[in-house]
Scaffold this motif. Structure first.
Motif, PDB file in Angstrom:
ATOM      1  N   LEU A   1      -3.742  10.075   3.716  1.00 15.97           N
ATOM      2  CA  LEU A   1      -4.477  10.156   2.448  1.00 15.97           C
ATOM      3  C   LEU A   1      -5.694  11.065   2.515  1.00 15.97           C
ATOM      4  O   LEU A   1      -6.336  11.308   1.494  1.00 15.97           O
ATOM      5  CB  LEU A   1      -4.921   8.751   2.021  1.00 15.97           C
ATOM      6  CG  LEU A   1      -3.799   7.771   1.672  1.00 15.97           C
ATOM      7  CD1 LEU A   1      -4.365   6.368   1.497  1.00 15.97           C
ATOM      8  CD2 LEU A   1      -3.074   8.217   0.416  1.00 15.97           C
TER       9      LEU A   1
ATOM     10  N   ARG B   1       0.830  -1.208   0.000  1.00 18.83           N
ATOM     11  CA  ARG B   1       0.000   0.000   0.000  1.00 18.83           C
ATOM     12  C   ARG B   1       0.867   1.260   0.000  1.00 18.83           C
ATOM     13  O   ARG B   1       0.549   2.233  -0.689  1.00 18.83           O
ATOM     14  CB  ARG B   1      -0.927   0.004   1.216  1.00 18.83           C
ATOM     15  CG  ARG B   1      -2.100  -0.936   1.118  1.00 18.83           C
ATOM     16  CD  ARG B   1      -3.182  -0.574   2.138  1.00 18.83           C
ATOM     17  NE  ARG B   1      -4.298  -1.497   2.045  1.00 18.83           N
ATOM     18  CZ  ARG B   1      -4.506  -2.511   2.875  1.00 18.83           C
ATOM     19  NH1 ARG B   1      -3.683  -2.729   3.887  1.00 18.83           N
ATOM     20  NH2 ARG B   1      -5.542  -3.307   2.721  1.00 18.83           N
TER      21      ARG B   1
ATOM     22  N   ALA C   1       0.551   4.291  -2.692  1.00 18.89           N
ATOM     23  CA  ALA C   1      -0.212   5.415  -2.159  1.00 18.89           C
ATOM     24  C   ALA C   1      -0.073   6.685  -2.988  1.00 18.89           C
ATOM     25  O   ALA C   1      -1.045   7.427  -3.169  1.00 18.89           O
ATOM     26  CB  ALA C   1       0.186   5.683  -0.712  1.00 18.89           C
TER      27      ALA C   1
ATOM     28  N   PRO D   1      -3.868   7.150  -4.720  1.00 23.42           N
ATOM     29  CA  PRO D   1      -4.305   7.466  -3.355  1.00 23.42           C
ATOM     30  C   PRO D   1      -5.760   7.099  -3.087  1.00 23.42           C
ATOM     31  O   PRO D   1      -6.087   6.592  -2.000  1.00 23.42           O
ATOM     32  CB  PRO D   1      -4.073   8.983  -3.240  1.00 23.42           C
ATOM     33  CG  PRO D   1      -4.005   9.471  -4.650  1.00 23.42           C
ATOM     34  CD  PRO D   1      -3.420   8.347  -5.449  1.00 23.42           C
TER      35      PRO D   1
END
Length: 560
Positions: free
Chosen positions: A301, A271, A275, A279
């Motif tokens: 995020l 992840r 990201a 996102p």
């Protein structure tokens, strides 16, 4: 020359056909795409398309649906396609009469003898010079459609076609395969998996240029990829994560999407890698997670993906202490999503937020009352309905859908009065609102409309062990995997009998239906048997990977 792109929803045919049209124009050809940007060039055809998609038209019969699809294509053909063939070197269309044929014959079960004469008459003797069948695993196609919705949320009703359930796309794919096998010289198979989009576009452009020179294309065939041998849940997990690592280079959005609800140190590393590129989808993948790493990533995020970050506040995360700080921080930027994240919560902090948000996000505030039958909840519903125009406003689609979301699972007389008024505007939403209800009125509605909307009806059976529920599951389970979704966690003889009967038709849904039973000896044996028999079923692979105990394999980038 007429070139057609066909394939199931989410196969990528629209994206590919538009990219190919652009590339061919850059090569100097006069090209007309009759569905440029996903919009049909004929306003009449586009109106017919919207009509057939509208779930309010639940009562459409298969023959009426066929005639509408045929009319849509016939209008486009006479208004746009034939004139374009006279003025352009190349005409490209995303869908042709094949779509109507596949939906009628394989989707709705109509006989060829009823379907072909209608479509032949509408085509008026015109046959495409070539058809590119864009093929993809329905599981991947569904994921791509979901990704599009996550990235660009669109308000409004779901498609009427979707009421048939996930099994429809499986049947349509089989129909395309049959049509392609009947005309191998005219149809080419294009597998939209495992290759970057630019590579596929280049290949398609080269194929079309070759066709224009009068040169035949080589016979297409599916690439023979050896199926993995999977003997345990641990092996399934390792194989799944190797697939994720490949997608991180080839199609990172798919990689991020398929990490949803996975936990563990090595998933967190993936992840983190995704990201900055995806996102919104990484935030989406945090749904329900309550680990420190998940909360840290949500905070990171929140600025780039506020909608999806709030959307991840489900299950255990919904009422967790950390969730309230996130909601407060995003209250001004995303009030509607903050309201939606309160779904079913009956705590004082939730009620306080509803009051603060009522004027800026009233519809989502009311929808968040799902499952709440208290006087406090009804007072808020009635306040909203009064502002919307009173009881008559329930005949408006948007109001009806909001009301039905709010009424889900409620069996009171007030709830039924609202459903009756909402039926004409949003029948599918009314059917979905029946979830968990075991009353004569609920059963009557389900049984009257299950043939037209099996998915909505079967989803409403979640957790019910009534004989009428089992009868509906057994009747429609071979068509709709949602029959299995409705028995998650049930462990009686009827539940195991249904799992066993449908396991080879819907292996991933059969395993998903285990719920907490997936960690029992019987559940593990059931899952591993299906893995050995269906090693190339990606949905089964993914769910089995989530069931696997122990540490996850260490992250290794695909290019390493």
């Amino acid at each position: 020359m007429l070139i057609v792109f066909e394939g199931i929803d989410g196969s990528g045919k629209t994206t590919l056909s538009n990219r190919v049209a652009q590339a061919l124009r850059q090569a100097g050809l006069r090209v007309r795409h009759v569905r440029e940007g996903g919009q049909l060039a004929s306003p009449v055809s586009e109106s017919l398309r919207r009509f057939t998609r509208d779930p309010a038209n639940l009562a459409l019969t298969p023959m009426a649906e066929l005639l509408l699809y045929a009319a849509r294509e016939a209008q486009l053909l006479e208004e746009v396609t034939r004139p374009a063939l006279a003025t352009h070197e190349l005409v490209i269309t995303d869908r042709f009469f094949y779509t109507a044929e596949v939906l009628a014959r394989w989707g709705r079960g109509m006989p060829e003898s009823s379907v072909r004469p209608v479509l032949d008459a509408c085509a008026g003797g015109l046959t495409p010079d070539h058809v590119f069948w864009i093929d993809v695993d329905p599981t991947i196609a569904r994921a791509r459609r979901k990704i599009s919705k996550v990235l660009t949320p669109k308000p409004g009703a779901p498609s009427r076609k979707g009421l048939a359930g996930a099994g429809l796309q499986v049947r349509l794919r089989a129909g395309y395969r049959t049509l392609a096998s009947e005309s191998p010289g005219r149809w080419s198979l294009v597998e939209n998996a495992g290759l970057p989009l630019d590579v596929l576009v280049t290949r398609l452009v080269q194929d079309i240029l070759q066709l224009r020179q009068g040169l035949p294309l080589p016979a297409s065939a599916a690439q023979a990829v050896p199926a993995p041998v999977l003997r345990s849940l641990g092996e399934a997990r390792e194989h799944f994560l190797r697939r994720i690592d490949r997608w991180m280079d080839e199609e990172p959005a798919l990689a991020a999407y398929h990490l949803a609800r996975f936990d563990g140190e090595e998933v967190e590393a993936r992840r983190e890698q995704l990201a900055t590129r995806c996102p919104e989808l990484v935030a989406y993948s945090l749904a329900g997670l309550v680990t420190p790493a998940a909360w840290k990533l949500r905070r990171q995020l929140a600025e780039a993906a506020p909608v999806q970050t709030l959307g991840s506040l489900t299950d255990a995360a919904q009422g967790a202490p950390e969730s309230w700080g996130l909601r407060e921080g995003l209250l001004q930027r995303a009030p509607m999503e903050v309201a939606a994240s309160l779904q079913g919560l009956d705590s004082e902090p939730a009620w306080a937020l509803r009051e603060r948000l009522f004027f800026s996000a009233a519809e989502n505030v009311v929808a968040s009352l799902q499952g709440l039958d208290s006087e406090r909840a009804w007072a808020l519903r009635l306040r909203w309905l009064s502002d919307a125009g009173g009881q008559d406003a329930l005949g408006l689609e948007r109001v009806a859908r909001t009301a039905c979301r709010s009424l889900k699972g409620l069996g009171s007389e007030r709830a039924w009065q609202w459903r009756e008024r909402a039926w004409s505007a949003a029948p599918d939403a009314v059917l979905r609102s029946l979830e968990g209800l075991d009353s004569p009125r609920a059963w009557q509605l389900r049984e009257e409309h299950v043939a037209r909307a099996p998915r909505a009806v079967l989803e409403s059976l979640t957790g019910l062990e009534h004989p009428r529920a089992w009868a509906l599951r057994e009747t429609f389970g071979a068509q709709c995997e949602e029959a299995l979704n409705s028995i998650e966690g049930l462990e009686g003889g009827a539940a195991w009998g249904l799992r066993t009967a449908l396991a080879d038709t819907w292996p991933s849904a059969a395993v998903r239906s285990l719920g907490p039973l997936e960690t029992t000896a019987r559940g593990i044996a059931f899952t591993e048997r299906l893995l050995s028999q269906h090693p190339d079923d990606f949905a089964l692979l993914r769910h089995s990977a989530r069931c696997a105990p122990g540490p996850l394999p260490r992250f290794q980038h695909a290019s390493a």
